[in-house]
Write an enzyme that holds these catalytic residues in place. Structure first.
Site, PDB file in Angstrom:
ATOM      1  N   CYS A  23       2.008   7.032  11.671  1.00 44.03           N
ATOM      2  CA  CYS A  23       1.643   5.855  12.444  1.00 44.03           C
ATOM      3  C   CYS A  23       1.551   6.196  13.920  1.00 44.03           C
ATOM      4  O   CYS A  23       1.052   5.407  14.699  1.00 44.03           O
ATOM      5  CB  CYS A  23       2.675   4.760  12.234  1.00 44.03           C
ATOM      6  SG  CYS A  23       3.151   4.578  10.523  1.00 44.03           S
ATOM      7  N   HIS A  72       0.818  -1.220   0.000  1.00 42.83           N
ATOM      8  CA  HIS A  72       0.000   0.000   0.000  1.00 42.83           C
ATOM      9  C   HIS A  72       0.853   1.271   0.000  1.00 42.83           C
ATOM     10  O   HIS A  72       0.320   2.376  -0.086  1.00 42.83           O
ATOM     11  CB  HIS A  72      -1.042  -0.008   1.127  1.00 42.83           C
ATOM     12  CG  HIS A  72      -0.541   0.245   2.514  1.00 42.83           C
ATOM     13  ND1 HIS A  72      -0.482   1.504   3.040  1.00 42.83           N
ATOM     14  CD2 HIS A  72      -0.122  -0.576   3.490  1.00 42.83           C
ATOM     15  CE1 HIS A  72      -0.046   1.445   4.284  1.00 42.83           C
ATOM     16  NE2 HIS A  72       0.188   0.185   4.585  1.00 42.83           N
TER      17      HIS A  72
HETATM   18  N1  PMP Z   1       7.772   0.261   8.406  1.00 44.98           N
HETATM   19  C1  PMP Z   1       7.745   1.553   8.040  1.00 44.98           C
HETATM   20  C2  PMP Z   1       9.025   2.230   7.649  1.00 44.98           C
HETATM   21  C3  PMP Z   1       6.543   2.247   8.035  1.00 44.98           C
HETATM   22  O1  PMP Z   1       6.528   3.548   7.686  1.00 44.98           O
HETATM   23  C4  PMP Z   1       5.359   1.575   8.402  1.00 44.98           C
HETATM   24  C5  PMP Z   1       4.053   2.321   8.462  1.00 44.98           C
HETATM   25  N2  PMP Z   1       3.679   2.893   7.260  1.00 44.98           N
HETATM   26  C6  PMP Z   1       5.437   0.215   8.753  1.00 44.98           C
HETATM   27  C7  PMP Z   1       6.655  -0.393   8.749  1.00 44.98           C
HETATM   28  C8  PMP Z   1       4.216  -0.545   9.138  1.00 44.98           C
HETATM   29  O2  PMP Z   1       3.345  -0.677   8.047  1.00 44.98           O
HETATM   30  P1  PMP Z   1       1.881  -1.237   8.220  1.00 44.98           P
HETATM   31  O3  PMP Z   1       1.209  -0.365   9.248  1.00 44.98           O
HETATM   32  O4  PMP Z   1       1.299  -1.087   6.851  1.00 44.98           O
HETATM   33  O5  PMP Z   1       1.963  -2.647   8.677  1.00 44.98           O
END
Ligand code: PMP
Length: 404
Positions: free
Chosen positions: A330, A206
């Protein structure tokens, strides 16, 4: 006010490319088979589709298809890498190194392992956001089994010197296994696992116009890994559970498009990002960019403004139809587990941004469909927002008085 929201929040996610959706749709409808049940044609169609996606994702990072393990997301892939590599190698040692600015899915996972008898240490970064390679070298020990340093940081946009870090690590301790979280890099900038020399790498659909619900862990052939779940034998036994076929198919197509279109996408995004960066520098006093101005993700512009709270800027921008992120997308809503208080960003603290404003810097990340008009609108809209926030700030007033 623009008709539709200006989406400058591509670090949090990207819109699904309509061409990717088209390729996915049959796997929600007539092609609903389970790849593990491939004695009949429906299962065979699903298995073939997953295998094709595996080839497309592998091609994006110059890996072999057999080295790709599909997961539900980057969080799962990072958990699988950190826990799976640590547990598979614990007879050799229990020392783990991560950088100070990892995403929580690496950081909290590695710190959790300390409760299981491992010892995790954090390699510092400089004010420019780059991991300190000389410190890394000093911190590697004979019992170091795993190093995890991200390829690019979502919050401050810098591209870490992972290739050099791998060289240092393998020279000092050839048994070290090196993982990089490339969730915000793969599909956005060129990533070649052989050039980087990493043993494991996380990528996320995504983040490059693919669907949510699909990501992958690249695992170099011969690298030992324990699975997170007990169950069936999907994904060579590393990730049990029926595959999310439509999302995996979408990830494959998004990877194919990213590989093909990356130079063109980035030429445009880079130019727009520069315009935004220069415009902000020119129009807003007391603005400080975060992270180095060199070796950044294209179209990533991150900063904080003295006397203006990041969360407030974000809210005013949203009212004007502009989507951005404050600190890490996040963690902008993250609250301490036991207290009703916002947790400041560990990334901003690590690069020396004063802690009282750590709960909010601003991150703009442009995407392949961003336009010059959008950049112009942001450059017109943000300065009055800052002026308004300053007019409400007692410390801004004090600063002006002191200046006189
Ligand atoms: N690693 C990095 C560098 C991120 O920026 C993110 C969140 N976008 C994640 C891991 C975790 O991704 P997700 O929330 O889609 O599992």
């Amino acid at each position: 006010m623009p008709d539709k929201m200006i989406f400058f929040d591509h670090t949090s996610t990207t819109p699904l490319d309509p061409r990717v959706l088209e390729v996915m749709l049959p796997y929600f409808k007539e092609n609903f088979g389970n790849p593990s049940s491939h004695v009949h044609s429906l299962g065979q169609i699903a298995l073939k589709a997953v295998d094709k996606a595996r080839e497309q994702v592998a091609a994006l990072i110059s890996a072999k298809p057999s080295e790709i393990i599909f997961t539900s997301g980057a969080t799962e892939a990072n958990n699988l890498a950190v826990k799976g590599i640590a547990n598979a190698n614990k007879t050799k040692g229990r020392h783990i190194l991560i950088s100070q600015i990892e995403h929580y899915s690496v950081m909290n996972t590695a710190m959790f392992l300390n409760s299981q008898g491992f010892e995790t240490e954090q390699v510092p970064v400089g004010e420019d956001g780059f991991v300190k390679l000389d410190e890394l070298e000093k911190m590697i020990r004979e019992d170091t089994i795993l190093i995890s340093i991200m390829l690019s940081n979502t919050e401050i946009g810098v591209i870490e010197p992972v290739k050099q870090a791998v060289e240092i690590a393998k020279r000092k301790n050839p048994a070290v296994i090196f993982h990089t979280d490339a969730a915000s890099s793969a599909g956005i900038i060129p990533v070649d696992v052989n050039d980087l020399g990493v043993d494991a790498l996380t990528l996320s659909a995504h983040n490059f116009y693919g669907p949510k619900g699909a990501a992958a862990l690249y695992l170099r052939e011969g690298t030992k890994l324990f699975s997170l779940f007990e169950g069936g034998f999907q994904e060579s036994g590393y990730r049990s559970g029926t595959e999310n076929v439509p999302a995996i198919v979408g990830m494959g197509e998004a990877a194919r498009l990213a590989k093909e279109e990356m130079p063109e996408r980035n030429r445009k995004i880079e130019a727009l990002g520069k315009k935004l960066w220069n415009g902000l520098a020119e129009k807003i006093e007391y603005l400080h960019f975060t992270g180095s101005s060199e070796n950044r993700l294209p179209g990533h512009v991150s900063f904080w403004v003295e006397f203006a709270e990041g969360e407030s800027i974000l809210l005013f921008l949203a009212v004007k139809g502009i989507a951005a992120a404050s600190g890490s997308a996040c963690s902008s809503n993250l609250r301490a587990r036991d207290e009703d208080e916002l947790v400041g960003s560990h990334v901003l603290a690590a690069v020396g941004v004063p802690t009282d404003i750590c709960s909010g810097s601003i991150t703009f990340m442009l995407g392949k469909d961003s336009t010059e008009e959008e950049v112009d609108y942001v450059l017109e809209t943000l300065p009055p927002i800052i002026q308004r926030l300053w007019s409400m700030s007692p410390s801004y007033e004090d600063m002006l008085k002191n200046k006189k």
